[in-house]
Design an enzyme around this catalytic site. Sequence first.
Site, short mmCIF file in Angstrom:
data_model
loop_
_atom_site.label_atom_id
_atom_site.label_comp_id
_atom_site.label_asym_id
_atom_site.label_seq_id
_atom_site.Cartn_x
_atom_site.Cartn_y
_atom_site.Cartn_z
N LYS A 35 0.77 -1.18 0.09
CA LYS A 35 0.00 -0.01 0.16
C LYS A 35 0.81 1.11 0.01
O LYS A 35 1.70 1.31 0.86
CB LYS A 35 -1.18 0.02 1.20
CG LYS A 35 -2.07 -0.97 0.87
CD LYS A 35 -3.18 -0.63 2.00
CE LYS A 35 -4.25 -1.69 1.80
NZ LYS A 35 -5.29 -1.96 2.94
N ALA B 195 0.69 8.22 -5.91
CA ALA B 195 1.96 7.48 -6.41
C ALA B 195 1.33 6.98 -7.84
O ALA B 195 2.44 6.52 -8.58
CB ALA B 195 2.38 6.43 -5.50
N GLU C 109 -3.94 10.57 4.06
CA GLU C 109 -3.43 9.32 3.58
C GLU C 109 -3.72 7.89 4.24
O GLU C 109 -4.01 8.00 5.56
CB GLU C 109 -1.74 9.49 3.96
CG GLU C 109 -0.92 9.73 2.75
CD GLU C 109 -0.79 8.73 1.63
OE1 GLU C 109 -1.17 7.60 2.08
OE2 GLU C 109 -0.15 9.21 0.70
C1 BG6 Z 1 -0.36 3.68 -4.75
C2 BG6 Z 1 -0.85 2.51 -4.28
O1 BG6 Z 1 -1.25 4.69 -4.79
O2 BG6 Z 1 -0.16 3.77 -6.23
C3 BG6 Z 1 0.04 1.37 -4.62
O3 BG6 Z 1 -1.09 2.53 -2.83
C4 BG6 Z 1 0.50 1.18 -6.13
O4 BG6 Z 1 -0.30 0.13 -4.18
C5 BG6 Z 1 0.97 2.55 -6.50
O5 BG6 Z 1 1.46 0.30 -6.10
C6 BG6 Z 1 1.43 2.79 -8.27
O6 BG6 Z 1 0.17 2.77 -8.64
P1 BG6 Z 1 0.32 2.37 -10.05
O7 BG6 Z 1 -1.22 2.45 -10.62
O8 BG6 Z 1 0.97 3.35 -11.09
O9 BG6 Z 1 0.84 0.94 -10.67
MG MG Z 2 -3.16 5.01 -0.55
#
Ligand code: BG6
Ligand code: MG
Length: 216
Positions: free
Chosen positions: A44, A114, A168
């Site tokens: 997460k 992220a 968050e």
């Molecule tokens: C975060 C999630 O917001 O984004 C993570 O909590 C995830 O679990 C990360 O790996 C990256 O996300 P994505 O969609 O770019 O693979």
């Molecule tokens: Mg989150």
Amino acid sequence: MIKALIFDLDGVITDTAKYHYLAWRELALGLGFDFTEEQNEQLKGVSRIKSLEILLEIGGIIVDEDIMEQLADKKNTRYVEFISKMTPDEILPGVVDFLKKAKTEEYKIGIGSASKNAQTILNRINLNSYFDVVIDGTKVHKPKPDPEVFFKAASELNVKPEECIVFEDAEAGIEAAVNGGFHSVGVGNSKSLGSADYTISGFENVLIEDLIKLIE
Ligand code: BG6
Ligand code: MG
């Protein structure tokens, strides 16, 4: 004085963790090992590539960089299939009311995520209009707990970190907020979000004025 609210997306606005989990588990099973929901907690808030590193470590698998990239793409393709079917029903309880009130009271509102899929998710759940700025994994280089994503959101909203509250659900995200000098509210399990200024279990029945009073 609090002028802006910056929200993480996954796990705060909507529960996409279940889709991340399904896609990572499929990948793990394909590689010959299982991956539990409990283990998924470690992913997460963590970037895609770092998540893959953790997953492969759990499976005891070592691969070179090219294969890493192929595996990350494979997982993402599956994840995008899941989120492409999302609907506004998947917005977490209380979020829309909270955002509406924040808008009425003229707080600036941003996303600090992220994820490189943040825009797809916001489009699917139809929430774009609430956010003055969306900073996501396509716009930053340093993953949380680095505060880059929140610094960028604050700068585009034209406010200082101490004038923002970051919401968050992940430890790495709260750490990023604290590292950047932001106020922080943990959303979810208070035990793992201990360094947040304050923790809520979700947005249902949470009044923005009460939160501001507690924080200021
Ligand atoms: C975060 C999630 O917001 O984004 C993570 O909590 C995830 O679990 C990360 O790996 C990256 O996300 P994505 O969609 O770019 O693979
Ligand atoms: Mg989150």
